[in-house]
Design a protein around this motif. Structure first.
Motif, PDB file in Angstrom:
ATOM      1  N   SER A   7      26.055  43.317  46.976  1.00 43.43           N
ATOM      2  CA  SER A   7      27.365  43.260  47.631  1.00 43.43           C
ATOM      3  C   SER A   7      28.247  42.270  46.875  1.00 43.43           C
ATOM      4  CB  SER A   7      27.221  42.809  49.084  1.00 43.43           C
ATOM      5  OG  SER A   7      26.462  43.730  49.821  1.00 43.43           O
ATOM      6  N   SER A   8      29.521  42.620  46.705  1.00 46.75           N
ATOM      7  CA  SER A   8      30.379  41.765  45.883  1.00 46.75           C
ATOM      8  C   SER A   8      31.844  41.968  46.231  1.00 46.75           C
ATOM      9  CB  SER A   8      30.138  42.085  44.401  1.00 46.75           C
ATOM     10  OG  SER A   8      30.837  41.181  43.569  1.00 46.75           O
ATOM     11  N   VAL A   9      32.628  40.926  46.003  1.00 48.25           N
ATOM     12  CA  VAL A   9      34.078  40.999  46.195  1.00 48.25           C
ATOM     13  C   VAL A   9      34.708  41.512  44.905  1.00 48.25           C
ATOM     14  CG1 VAL A   9      36.181  39.719  46.731  1.00 48.25           C
ATOM     15  CG2 VAL A   9      34.009  39.072  47.811  1.00 48.25           C
ATOM     16  N   ASP A  10      35.356  42.657  44.979  1.00 49.56           N
ATOM     17  CA  ASP A  10      36.038  43.225  43.815  1.00 49.56           C
ATOM     18  C   ASP A  10      37.387  42.529  43.650  1.00 49.56           C
ATOM     19  OD1 ASP A  10      37.275  44.752  41.867  1.00 49.56           O
ATOM     20  OD2 ASP A  10      36.543  46.658  42.656  1.00 49.56           O
ATOM     21  N   VAL A  11      37.523  41.732  42.590  1.00 45.79           N
ATOM     22  CA  VAL A  11      38.762  40.976  42.364  1.00 45.79           C
ATOM     23  C   VAL A  11      39.688  41.679  41.367  1.00 45.79           C
ATOM     24  CG1 VAL A  11      37.660  38.778  42.922  1.00 45.79           C
ATOM     25  CG2 VAL A  11      37.717  39.552  40.540  1.00 45.79           C
TER      26      VAL A  11
END
Length: 342
Positions: free
Chosen positions: A293-297
């Protein structure tokens, strides 16, 4: 004899000066005329002498890129190739070349930047980081040299054009995601504390914990470089605690991959025993085991927009600062789907 600018002008039915302005992408020429002249240049096989044009205009038609550390170390993190890909895409469309700073120490990198500026090797500079008391920013401000910062400025915000994400808001949101799932023992693993991106994400994590009435355990906060080894070192620390965390907010995907690797070595199940969310949403996040899971910047867009900003500063001589905030989105995958047992 090769095709000349006069040949292009005659075929297009315009003056040679108009062709010159099309080549320099002058705002005085309409887009319709530009398309027409460029099509004829292509049909005739005309290639402008870029060096001669740049000499006449006293420009290099080159952008400088400054890394946070030596290129060999920075390129260990895929964030930088991706943001440079975004820079390169726009630079290519605008006929700009790129020059990447070199140097193993901060002093050597500053020296490289000074050579770029004083030697007129570049027309503008993009800094791919923001840190406290950066001598390079101080130097560029003193020289009144066009530059754009990827990240929020530590100071002189009113004088610096920058592009960034809402790192505070994103970190607060992912921490709240864990809290809603029932986690109370949540750790934060960040990069170096002197980088503004680390400070913003740490602040978001801390405020989410405080506003939810959860205690801030200093043992749950770990800082190191944005490298795989840092993630591994963080697990060596966190899993030795009397009460290890059940969830981890990692400030970077590469750090998170180190975390996943070490948890696997210890036999810890993700997300059943420890959940993980990180930042940047690199391709590697999708390929990780379990999928991360990751924050797409929007890394590519950061580079793309930074290039537009610095070229605008170069061509308009506008000294007014601007800021652009690129939106983010949280991409949940297997590493954070499990809810903590109450």
């Amino acid at each position: 004899m090769g095709v000349t600018i006069n040949d292009v002008a005659k075929a297009a039915g315009v003056a040679p000066s108009t062709v010159s302005r099309v080549i320099s992408d002058s705002s005085l020429i309409s887009d319709r005329t530009k398309r027409k002249v460029k099509r004829i240049m292509e049909d005739l096989g005309y290639h402008p002498n870029i060096n001669a044009r740049n000499l006449a205009n006293q420009t290099s038609q080159t952008l400088g890129i400054v890394m946070p550390s030596s290129a060999s170390k920075s390129f260990q993190n895929p964030f930088f190739p991706e943001v440079i890909r975004g820079i390169s895409s726009t630079a290519h469309m605008k006929d700009y070349s790129l020059l990447i700073s070199t140097g193993e120490t901060e002093e050597q990198i500053l020296e490289a930047v000074e050579k770029m500026v004083m030697g007129k090797r570049v027309d503008g500079i993009i800094l791919l980081y923001s840190r406290e008391n950066d001598p390079i920013i101080q130097y560029l401000l003193k020289q009144e040299f066009p530059f754009v910062l990827v990240g929020k400025p530590y100071q002189h915000v009113e004088r610096i054009t920058y592009i960034d994400n809402d790192n505070y808001g994103a970190a607060r949101e992912v921490t709240n995601t864990f809290i809603r799932k029932g986690h109370q023992k949540i750790a934060f693993v960040g990069g170096s504390r002197d980088f503004l991106v680390t400070q913003e994400r740490l602040s978001g994590y801390c405020d989410a914990m405080k506003l939810s009435g959860l205690p801030l355990n200093e043992g749950y906060i770990f800082h190191d470089d944005f490298l795989l080894e840092s993630g591994k070192a963080s697990i060596d620390h966190l899993m030795r605690l009397e009460e290890p965390p059940t969830a981890i907010v990692a400030a970077d995907d590469i750090i998170a991959l180190g975390i996943l690797s070490s948890l696997a070595d210890l036999g810890k199940q993700v997300p059943e025993q420890v959940s993980v969310i990180s930042f940047n949403n690199l391709v590697l996040a999708e390929l990780a085991t379990p999928r991360l899971s990751s924050v797409d910047v929007n890394i590519f867009q950061l580079g793309n927009e930074a290039t537009k900003l610095v070229i605008d500063r170069i061509q308009s001589n506008d000294t007014h600062s601007k800021s652009v905030i690129v939106p983010y989105r949280i991409v949940e995958r297997q590493s954070s789907l499990e809810e903590q047992a109450k």
